[in-house]
Design an enzyme around this catalytic site. Structure first.
Site, PDB file in Angstrom:
ATOM      1  N   ARG A   1       0.799  -1.228   0.000  1.00  0.00           N
ATOM      2  CA  ARG A   1       0.000   0.000   0.000  1.00  0.00           C
ATOM      3  C   ARG A   1       0.833   1.280   0.000  1.00  0.00           C
ATOM      4  O   ARG A   1       0.499   2.228  -0.708  1.00  0.00           O
ATOM      5  CB  ARG A   1      -0.973   0.014   1.175  1.00  0.00           C
ATOM      6  CG  ARG A   1      -2.138  -0.972   1.101  1.00  0.00           C
ATOM      7  CD  ARG A   1      -2.319  -1.630  -0.193  1.00  0.00           C
ATOM      8  NE  ARG A   1      -3.560  -2.408  -0.298  1.00  0.00           N
ATOM      9  CZ  ARG A   1      -3.777  -3.268  -1.254  1.00  0.00           C
ATOM     10  NH1 ARG A   1      -2.861  -3.484  -2.182  1.00  0.00           N
ATOM     11  NH2 ARG A   1      -4.917  -3.940  -1.320  1.00  0.00           N
TER      12      ARG A   1
ATOM     13  N   SER B   1     -13.072 -12.037  -2.141  1.00  0.00           N
ATOM     14  CA  SER B   1     -12.183 -11.117  -2.847  1.00  0.00           C
ATOM     15  C   SER B   1     -10.747 -11.621  -2.776  1.00  0.00           C
ATOM     16  O   SER B   1     -10.364 -12.331  -1.839  1.00  0.00           O
ATOM     17  CB  SER B   1     -12.278  -9.716  -2.246  1.00  0.00           C
ATOM     18  OG  SER B   1     -11.826  -9.717  -0.904  1.00  0.00           O
TER      19      SER B   1
END
Length: 412
Positions: A95, A180
């Site tokens: 991230r 997911s």
């Protein structure tokens, strides 16, 4: 008057595909889609065309794999980071790199805002926004999942899937397969859907189709495979004698680890936002690298330096997990970690077999292990006089004897 420009972190998955369209309609803005190639492989196929068809005015797909491996994965692995004893931080460490590049694009394009598809219940929202705050505090951050309007339109994934179908946006998620996935060079993670039940058995043969990077240990080869990892100053620089850069190392270790069923983790973890969540991870290459690096340190790191660094592993791991990669305290810890790795140089041999990484030897030109001193036979170097241990023990026992005497007197 020119429209506002928004740079969206775009994966092409269900959430960001819907968000791209929603942002364009809601803000009447120009949406610049940005995808970081950090090892998703075929997930990137057709992404540019898909983003443009969904409404993006411009698409960046930047190959950041080398930077990811050398400037993020490798420094983190030098620290021995392991969140809550199991998680090798595969999503967490990606991230800050994505945020860093997104900020660079926003500035180059004259954008006033960046946007992401992280939910209001997850860690990624924090990671993206803390990184942006550290690197570009002037940029506005749009988080649709925290918008009341967005949540009313999309109370669940079923509504998002229906929206995607209505607007002819192809997505992998379906009502039949709603979990997911997030893939990069270090790992792939699975969450939501049937995985929200912690009693659900992710290791069952019937669920083998979920996995991407690895075979199950039961289906791994019956023949063990040996691997030699060469280290220089805490970084793996070669495999089986062949020099490799960090990206090549990660690619090869993923291949070998996946082949031998290494690196699957199923855990319930503590999110930064306060809730527990269940995730399943495949980290084949990272698991090998982690084990080999630790083995290399055992031979070459000074005892107290190792113990000092180890005492900071939990803090370092939490900083990465919570999104403080660019925070001054993480940078300060990294300086200590880098210094601790100065002599972590040599070769580690491991045996890979059915999900296991078995130590098979370690050597180093700067080894701190002296067989003459450690031997249980006569010490030819005479560097260690066993008689000296008597005084050593007496001195260390002194406070224990005093404490015990006080307690005994108190009981009289």
């Amino acid at each position: 008057m020119a429209k506002e420009k928004i740079v969206l972190a775009y994966s092409g998955g269900l959430d960001t595909s819907v968000i791209l369209k929603w942002l364009k309609e809601t803000y009447d803005a120009e949406i610049i889609a940005f995808t970081a190639d950090i090892g998703q492989r075929d997930e990137l196929d057709g992404l540019e065309a898909k983003a443009l068809a969904t409404g993006a005015s411009k698409v960046y797909i930047d190959d950041l794999r080398d930077e990811f491996a050398s400037d993020f994965i490798y420094p983190m692995f030098q620290s021995g980071a392991l969140y809550e004893g199991q998680y090798l931080l595969g999503t967490s460490i990606a991230r800050p790199l994505i945020a860093k590049r997104m900020v660079e694009i926003a500035r180059a394009e004259g954008a006033t805002a960046i946007a992401h598809g992280a939910t209001g219940k997850g860690n990624d929202q924090v990671r993206f926004e803390l990184a942006a705050a550290a690197l570009a505090p002037e940029l506005k951050v749009i988080a649709p999942w925290r918008s009341e309007q967005f949540r009313q339109e999309f109370p669940g994934r079923a509504e998002m899937i229906a929206y995607a179908e209505k607007h002819k946006i192809p997505v992998q998620a379906s009502a039949a397969k709603p979990y997911s996935m997030d893939r990069n060079l270090l790992h792939i993670s699975f969450e939501s859907g049937m995985l929200e039940d912690p009693w659900f058995d992710s290791s069952a043969e019937s669920n083998e189709g979920m996995y991407v990077l690895s075979v199950s240990p039961e289906n791994a080869p019956d023949q063990a495979e040996y691997l030699e990892l060469g280290f220089e100053q805490g970084n793996c620089v070669s495999l089986n004698g062949e020099s490799m850069n960090p990206l090549q190392v990660m690619d090869k270790l993923n291949e070998l680890g996946g082949k031998h069923g290494i690196g699957r983790v199923d855990m319930v973890e503590n999110r930064f936002v306060g809730m527990k969540s269940r995730g399943v991870y495949e980290t084949p290459g990272g698991t090998i690298l982690f084990a080999a690096h630790r083995k290399m340190e055992s031979l070459t790191m000074d005892r107290d330096v190792m113990h000092l660094r180890d005492s900071l592993i939990s803090k370092y791991s939490t900083l990465v997990y919570n999104g403080f990669w660019f925070a001054p305290e993480r940078l300060a810890l990294q300086a200590l970690v880098t210094e601790s790795q100065r002599n972590v140089t040599g070769t580690v041999r491991v045996k890979l077999y059915k999900g296991n990484i078995i130590a098979a030897g370690v050597k180093s030109p700067v080894s701190l292990y002296n067989p003459d001193i450690a031997t249980m036979e006569a010490d030819p170097s005479q560097a260690y006089d066993q008689g000296d241990a008597t005084g050593f023990i007496h001195l260390n026992a002194l406070r224990l004897k005093v404490s015990s005497g006080v307690e005994q007197n108190a009981r009289k």
